[in-house]
Structures are given as structure tokens and as C-alpha cells.
Design a protein around this motif. Structure first.
Motif, PDB file in Angstrom:
ATOM      1  N   VAL A 646       0.834  -1.210   0.000  1.00 36.46           N
ATOM      2  CA  VAL A 646       0.000   0.000   0.000  1.00 36.46           C
ATOM      3  C   VAL A 646       0.868   1.259   0.000  1.00 36.46           C
ATOM      4  O   VAL A 646       0.626   2.204  -0.761  1.00 36.46           O
ATOM      5  N   SER A 647       1.901   1.282   0.833  1.00 30.73           N
ATOM      6  CA  SER A 647       2.750   2.470   0.906  1.00 30.73           C
ATOM      7  C   SER A 647       3.462   2.724  -0.414  1.00 30.73           C
ATOM      8  O   SER A 647       3.606   3.863  -0.865  1.00 30.73           O
ATOM      9  N   PHE A 655       1.148  10.202  -2.930  1.00 32.36           N
ATOM     10  CA  PHE A 655       0.617  10.213  -1.565  1.00 32.36           C
ATOM     11  C   PHE A 655       1.569   9.450  -0.640  1.00 32.36           C
ATOM     12  O   PHE A 655       2.364   8.624  -1.082  1.00 32.36           O
ATOM     13  N   THR A 656       1.469   9.757   0.660  1.00 30.08           N
ATOM     14  CA  THR A 656       2.235   9.015   1.662  1.00 30.08           C
ATOM     15  C   THR A 656       1.271   8.467   2.704  1.00 30.08           C
ATOM     16  O   THR A 656       0.138   8.946   2.838  1.00 30.08           O
ATOM     17  N   ILE A 657       1.737   7.472   3.448  1.00 36.25           N
ATOM     18  CA  ILE A 657       0.923   6.901   4.528  1.00 36.25           C
ATOM     19  C   ILE A 657       1.745   6.895   5.806  1.00 36.25           C
ATOM     20  O   ILE A 657       2.943   6.606   5.778  1.00 36.25           O
ATOM     21  N   SER A 658       1.122   7.280   6.909  1.00 34.84           N
ATOM     22  CA  SER A 658       1.795   7.295   8.208  1.00 34.84           C
ATOM     23  C   SER A 658       0.858   6.704   9.247  1.00 34.84           C
ATOM     24  O   SER A 658      -0.333   6.503   8.978  1.00 34.84           O
ATOM     25  N   VAL A 659       1.374   6.434  10.445  1.00 35.59           N
ATOM     26  CA  VAL A 659       0.552   5.801  11.475  1.00 35.59           C
ATOM     27  C   VAL A 659       0.923   6.344  12.840  1.00 35.59           C
ATOM     28  O   VAL A 659       2.082   6.652  13.109  1.00 35.59           O
ATOM     29  N   ALA A 668      -4.124   4.652  14.161  1.00 38.74           N
ATOM     30  CA  ALA A 668      -4.730   5.571  13.184  1.00 38.74           C
ATOM     31  C   ALA A 668      -3.774   5.694  12.000  1.00 38.74           C
ATOM     32  O   ALA A 668      -2.659   6.183  12.146  1.00 38.74           O
ATOM     33  N   PHE A 669      -4.212   5.230  10.808  1.00 33.64           N
ATOM     34  CA  PHE A 669      -3.420   5.327   9.582  1.00 33.64           C
ATOM     35  C   PHE A 669      -3.906   6.530   8.781  1.00 33.64           C
ATOM     36  O   PHE A 669      -5.114   6.690   8.541  1.00 33.64           O
ATOM     37  N   GLN A 670      -2.969   7.373   8.340  1.00 29.21           N
ATOM     38  CA  GLN A 670      -3.320   8.583   7.587  1.00 29.21           C
ATOM     39  C   GLN A 670      -2.708   8.531   6.194  1.00 29.21           C
ATOM     40  O   GLN A 670      -1.509   8.350   6.023  1.00 29.21           O
ATOM     41  N   ILE A 671      -3.577   8.708   5.190  1.00 32.29           N
ATOM     42  CA  ILE A 671      -3.138   8.837   3.794  1.00 32.29           C
ATOM     43  C   ILE A 671      -3.224  10.321   3.450  1.00 32.29           C
ATOM     44  O   ILE A 671      -4.286  10.945   3.584  1.00 32.29           O
ATOM     45  N   VAL A 672      -2.120  10.914   3.008  1.00 31.08           N
ATOM     46  CA  VAL A 672      -2.119  12.357   2.762  1.00 31.08           C
ATOM     47  C   VAL A 672      -1.283  12.661   1.523  1.00 31.08           C
ATOM     48  O   VAL A 672      -0.285  11.992   1.239  1.00 31.08           O
ATOM     49  N   ALA A 673      -1.713  13.696   0.755  1.00 34.45           N
ATOM     50  CA  ALA A 673      -0.993  14.087  -0.458  1.00 34.45           C
ATOM     51  C   ALA A 673       0.359  14.685  -0.102  1.00 34.45           C
ATOM     52  O   ALA A 673       0.488  15.416   0.867  1.00 34.45           O
ATOM     53  N   ARG A 674       1.401  14.351  -0.896  1.00 32.23           N
ATOM     54  CA  ARG A 674       2.731  14.893  -0.649  1.00 32.23           C
ATOM     55  C   ARG A 674       2.787  16.342  -1.070  1.00 32.23           C
ATOM     56  O   ARG A 674       2.142  16.764  -1.993  1.00 32.23           O
TER      57      ARG A 674
END
Length: 674
Positions: A646-647, A655-659, A668-674
Motif C-alpha cells: 500500500v505504501s 501520496f504518503t501513509i503514516s501511522v 490511526a493510519f493517515q493517507i495524505v498528499a505529498r
């Protein structure tokens, strides 16, 4: 001034002025209301942080950064006083980083000075001295006399602590001269007090007379200094300064045998300190009064003042007073015949002297260490000087050698030209041979490229076949199992069917992940590039996991604005949400919930569960090429490759993913535009 600054904060149209005014208000309040001051400094720091997010003009950014650095150094001063030097150092270092970034030398020097104060409070005298000297060097370079004077005073006091009397006098006298030139009377009073204390306690290192004569002269120098300090504080109407100077003057008059003047000044000091409720001052002046009364033969009054001084010294932990005053009481108790009390006072004095002796030993050790470091630096400088001399000699020898080369250059010129011609001819032949080899290598590379292209097409066909011929049967098998389970009333058989269904579902998930990863690695152009509806993808995924959700009685709560779109292909978003919801279900407890939140402004999508959560060690392993297999709350199994895939997929589409996770509280997993 406070009213003017508050009005400016409310009315100014310039944000940089507002930031600095917030700092100024805090600095005005700090002496009397530190808890109010910190609020203004925190506001200033946060205000600058917010404005820096959008500010683009270089000068405006510089002004905000400078104001932020000042706010942080002020916060450090507050936290050092309330929570200790380590907490203060955190903010001083943050301020230092910003000041260095914008090349604000004044800000850097103030940070260094504050860090020196922090290390002094920690008892690390050498580190404090190093920072003070660094600060002084900058203040001298930018010509900031007031700060120079303050820094010089700190350095002088520190040298006095280390018993380096010559340096102590050198720096404190320099401080006094600058304050006098600036007509800064309070600063001058503090500097002269430091000089006078050095003469009183340590004598005059430049005096070459007999010890008794030198001692008398140094006490006179100290007395004249304190009388000048008293005059300054009297003109300024500063009672605390007056009381301190009077107490010191009284102590010197007593040593000189003038008990009338000594009593006059000591009584004045004691009365003033009483009115100010200054415990340390009361203890010090009571100590002086006790000695004067003992010298006069008034032992009852001496006992009263000594007992008062000792009681306060014990309360505030003043070891020097607790060492000296008990000896007065010891002598008084011996006169009265109370030898038990006299013995107690003697034992207390000895204990305190031992403590002070240990502290003095530590300071001597620090001084010795400082002297060793200084000697090392001197040796280093000496070596550097030798190197400079050797370099100069070498340069001279090189010049002579160069002259010889010029002399014989003509002789070898013709020979060199012939050698160059021969080398050039050989290089030409070598180049021809190399070109032939390169041509053959290029032909071989072309053949290899064609083979790689054929292999690339074969990979595409292989994964297309896998996608069609493996996913179909797995999905069919899953459908048949569900029908059997719905039709069967045999609980044992249903248990087996449930376990088989879980295994089939896991296998299908792993196959989907591998196929999606393979698609991105061999660059299949199968994903639609248009934006997609978040609500549509979430709803589809929720239906896909309906059985698993019902099995654990888990509710999905959506906070998604109507019509919300995200700049991701539909398939990519579905892969990401499917993996994240699958993990959330796996690690959630029965009866729990999963929240899905979309923030259109930040273009961020958060999927949050309230299950088992992850340790810091587990978090560090996510989104890398490791396989992090884990077992869910109902012993659901998985291979752990999904999050990594997924990452990678999200990164390829911007996009990036963080937790964020706390063990036992969920993730809480966050998908956010770079």
C-alpha cells in the motif's frame, strides 16, 4: 508601557510587530508575574509558527524567525526557573538553531549566555564558562556593550568561584568600567559589589607588602567599593541594594575594630531586610549583628541574633552560615556552662565545614581540569606556530628549487617535446583500438535490451494469466463455502467451513496484494488515472467485509463530506482502503468501531481503530521491505506484506501513509498528499 504594548497588539496591521509586542509584554511581566509572562511568550512562538507556514517574503520570514527565537529563549528562562536547567536548555537550543539559521548574531549570543546560566545552575562550571566566553566573543564582535558588561560580570564571578582571583578581578573590573561608561548605575553597583567581594574574601593578588599590610589594604579597597555601591543604591531608592551594601560595610568595619559604625550599618541592614521579608538578607545581617554584639560583650543579644540567623540558614539551606554561626553559639553556651548545647553547635559546624570542604575540593578539581585544558590549548598553539615556521622555511626552499628548475628547463625542453609527440601517437593508436571494442560492446548491449523487452512482455503475460486463472477459482471457492455455511445446520461442520473460509479469504488477500504489487513493478497501465469518490470506495469495501464486521460486531463510522473526491485512481484507493480496513477488523476487539475521516483541506484520509495497537518497535518496522506477520484478536493470520505494498502504491501516485498508535488503544493510519 504595558498599556501601550497591549494597544499595539490589538491595533497593529503588521503581524511581525504583533509578535515582538507579545515578547515585550512577557519580558515586562516576568519579574513580578512569571506565570503570566510565559503565556505571552507561548502565544508569540505559536503565532510566528502559524505565520511562517504562509509567509514567502524573505524579510518577513526573517522577522518572524527572529521573534520566534526570542520567544523560545524567554520560555527557556521561565522553564529553567520552574522546572530546572535541563528543561530550560531544550528551549535555549531550539532558539539557538533558529538564530543560527537566520545568522542573528545577537540572538546566538543571548542563547549562549542563557545556556551558560543553565550549566552554572547544573553545577557544570567549565561548561558554563565555555558558553560565557563564546557569548562574550560575539557581543564584542557586534559591539553590544551592555550585554558585554553582563557577560563579563558572569565570567568574573565564575572565576571567583574557581579561586582564580586574577581573572576574577580582570573580568569584573572590565564589567564595571563598561557599566560606568554607559552610565548604567544598577549594573555598575552589581559589578562593584563583585569586585569588593573579591578583595574582601581573597585579598589583592597584586599587593607585594607583608600579609598583614596586604590584608588591611584589600579590606580598605573592599570598603570603598561597598560605600560607592551604597551611594548608588541610595540615590536609586533601591532598599534591597541598600540593605546588602550596608551589611557588607558593617562586616568590614567590625573586622577593622570600628564597632560603632559596624553596629550602625548592621542595624540599618537588618531593619531593611525585615521590612522586605528577605530571609537570606535577614540571616546574613543577623550573623553580622551577632558577631558585633559578641565583640561588645553583649552575649544575650549575640545569642538572640545568632539563633535567628541559624534558624533561617537551616530553613533556606545556607551551608556557609550554618558553618559559621554555630561557632558563635558554641562560645556563648560555653560561657553559660551549657556544654551539651556547645557540643551540638560544634558538631553542626564541623558537618557544615566538611560539606563546604567537599564542595571546595570539587571546585579545585574543576579548576585543575580547566588548567589542564588551558595547557593543552597552549601546547596546541605552540605546535601551530612551529608548523607556520616550518611552512615558511619550506616555501623558501621551494623558491630556490624552482629557480634551479628554470635554469635547467631549457636543456630538457626539446627532450620533453619529443616524448609528448611519441605519447600522442601511442594514444591515437590506443583510441582507435578502444573505439573498435566499444562498437562491439554497444552491439551486445542492443541484443541484451531486446532480450529484456521480450522478458518484460513475458512477465506481463504471466501475471495476466495468474490474475485470471487463480483469482477466479479462489473467489468461486469462497462463494461455495458461504452457500454451504448458510445451508448447513451442523455446528461442527460450520466451524470447519468458517476456518476454511478464513484461510481462503487470507489467500485471496495475499494474492491481490502480490498482483497489485506486480502490476506497479512491471508498469502495467491498468489503473484509471482520474479522481475517485471516497464514499463509493468505502461503501464497496464495507460490503466486501460485511461478514467479518458482523462476526466481530464492529461498526464503521464515516466522517466523509458528501461528494468528496481524492486525486487517486479508483483501484489504488480501493487496494489501500481494503488493506487498512482488513487490518483494522483483524486487530479490533468484538463490539468495537472503525472511524474513517476525510479532511478536504489537507486532502488526508484517516482510518482509525480502537483495538490492540502497536508497540514502538512494531511501528518502526512498518512500511519497509520487511514482512511483519501478526495474529489478530480472533487469531486471524496474515503475511504482513499488505502495508508495504500500500505504501509503495500510494507513493507512486503522489501520496504518503503514516501511522500513530498506542498499545492497547488502537491505531490511526493517515493517507495524505505529498
Amino acid at each position: 508601557m504595558l498599556d501601550s504594548l497591549r494597544l499595539e497588539i490589538q491595533t497593529t496591521k503588521q503581524d511581525t510587530i504583533r509578535a515582538w509586542c507579545l515578547n515585550d509584554v512577557g519580558e515586562l511581566l516576568y519579574a513580578q508575574y512569571p506565570d503570566s509572562a510565559i503565556i505571552f511568550w507561548q502565544k508569540s512562538a505559536q503565532f510566528c509558527s502559524d505565520k511562517l507556514k504562509t509567509a514567502t517574503d524573505k524579510k518577513i520570514r526573517h522577522a518572524f524567525l527572529a521573534a520566534q527565537a526570542r520567544a523560545w529563549v524567554n520560555c527557556g528562562t521561565y522553564y529553567q526557573a520552574s522546572l530546572g536547567p535541563d528543561e530550560g536548555l531544550k528551549y535555549f537550543k531550539k532558539s539557538m538553531d533558529v538564530s543560527t539559521q537566520i545568522a542573528d548574531k545577537d540572538g546566538e549570543a543571548i542563547c549562549l549566555l542563557s545556556m551558560g546560566n543553565a550549566y552554572l545552575r547544573k553545577g557544570d562550571l567549565l561548561q558554563a564558562l565555555e558558553y560565557y566566553h563564546k557569548a562574550l566573543k560575539i557581543f564584542e564582535k557586534i559591539d553590544s556593550p551592555s550585554n558585554m558588561a553582563y557577560c563579563l560580570g558572569n565570567i568574573g564571578n565564575l572565576y571567583a568561584e574557581l579561586d582564580d582571583i586574577e581573572n576574577a578581578l580582570k573580568y569584573t573590573n572590565r564589567s564595571a568600567k563598561i557599566y560606568e561608561k554607559l552610565n548604567n548605575q544598577p549594573g555598575l553597583a552589581f559589578a562593584l559589589s563583585g569586585v569588593s567581594a573579591i578583595y574582601r574574601d581573597n585579598g589583592d593578588p597584586e599587593c607585594k607588602d607583608l600579609p598583614a599590610v596586604c590584608d588591611s589594604k584589600s579590606k580598605n579597597k573592599s570598603l570603598q567599593g561597598y560605600l560607592k555601591v551604597l551611594d548608588i543604591w541610595s540615590k536609586a531608592g533601591e532598599p534591597s541594594g541598600i540593605a546588602n551594601a550596608a551589611s557588607n560595610i558593617a562586616a568590614i568595619y567590625r573586622i577593622q575594630g570600628d564597632l560603632v559604625k559596624a553596629l550602625q550599618y548592621a542595624t540599618s541592614s537588618y531593619t531593611l531586610y525585615e521590612s522586605l521579608n528577605n530571609k537570606q538578607g535577614i540571616s546574613a545581617s543577623a550573623n553580622v549583628l551577632a558577631r558585633i554584639m559578641e565583640d561588645k560583650g553583649d552575649f544575650k543579644a549575640a545569642e538572640k541574633y545568632a539563633a535567628r540567623s541559624l534558624a533561617i540558614a537551616k530553613d533556606i539551606g545556607n551551608m556557609r552560615t550554618m558553618s559559621a554561626v554555630p561557632l558563635i553559639l558554641k562560645r556563648i553556651y560555653e560561657r553559660k556552662g551549657d556544654y551539651k548545647a556547645a557540643l551540638e553547635m560544634n558538631e553542626l559546624s564541623v558537618r557544615m565545614r566538611d560539606s563546604i570542604s567537599n564542595e571546595n575540593t570539587r571546585k579545585k578539581s574543576i579548576k585543575k581540569q580547566f588548567e589542564v585544558e588551558y595547557q593543552k590549548q597552549a601546547e596546541k598553539d605552540s605546535i601551530l606556530n612551529v608548523i607556520k615556521i616550518e611552512k615558511a622555511q619550506l616555501k623558501h626552499e621551494q623558491a630556490i628549487g624552482q629557480q634551479r628548475i628554470y635554469t635547467f628547463g631549457g636543456i630538457f625542453g626539446s627532450v620533453l617535446m619529443l616524448i609528448v609527440a611519441l605519447v600522442s601517437f601511442r594514444a591515437y593508436k590506443t583510441k582507435q583500438k578502444a573505439n573498435t571494442i566499444i562498437s562491439k560492446q554497444n552491439a551486445q548491449i542492443e541484443i541484451s535490451n531486446k532480450d529484456l523487452q521480450r522478458q518484460h512482455m513475458l512477465n506481463q503475460k504471466i501475471f495476466s494469466v495468474i490474475s485470471h486463472d487463480f483469482r477466479g477459482p479462489i473467489l468461486s471457492l469462497n462463494l461455495v463455502l458461504n452457500r454451504f455455511k448458510d445451508a448447513s445446520t451442523n455446528e461442527k461442520l460450520n466451524g470447519y467451513l468458517k476456518d476454511i473460509g478464513t484461510s481462503v479469504h487470507n489467500a485471496n488477500t495475499v494474492l491481490n496484494n502480490l498482483l497489485n504489487w506486480a502490476k506497479t513493478e512491471i508498469a502495467l497501465e491498468s489503473f484509471d488515472k482520474t479522481d475517485c469518490s471516497i464514499e463509493e470506495v468505502v461503501e464497496k469495501t464495507e460490503k466486501e467485509f460485511a461478514e467479518k464486521l458482523d462476526e466481530k460486531n464492529i461498526e464503521i463510522v464515516r466522517h466523509i463530506p458528501a461528494g468528496a473526491m481524492i486525486r487517486l485512481p479508483h483501484d489504488i484507493l480501493q487496494i489501500a482502503i481494503r488493506n487498512l480496513i482488513s487490518n483494522a477488523i483483524k486487530f479490533s476487539h468484538g463490539g468495537g468501531k472503525i472511524e474513517i475521516v476525510f479532511n478536504a483541506d489537507k486532502e488526508s484520509l484517516v482510518i482509525k481503530d480502537f483495538g490492540t495497537g502497536m508497540s514502538a518497535e512494531k511501528l518502526a518496522q512498518l512500511f519497509n521491505n520487511q514482512v511483519n506477520a501478526a495474529v489478530g484478536t480472533n487469531k486471524e493470520e496474515g503475511f504482513g506484506i499488505g502495508l508495504y505494498i500500500v505504501s509503495e502504491l500510494l507513493y507512486k501516485y503522489g501520496f504518503t501513509i503514516s501511522v500513530e498508535s498506542v498499545p492497547g488503544e488502537g491505531a490511526a493510519f493517515q493517507i495524505v498528499a505529498r
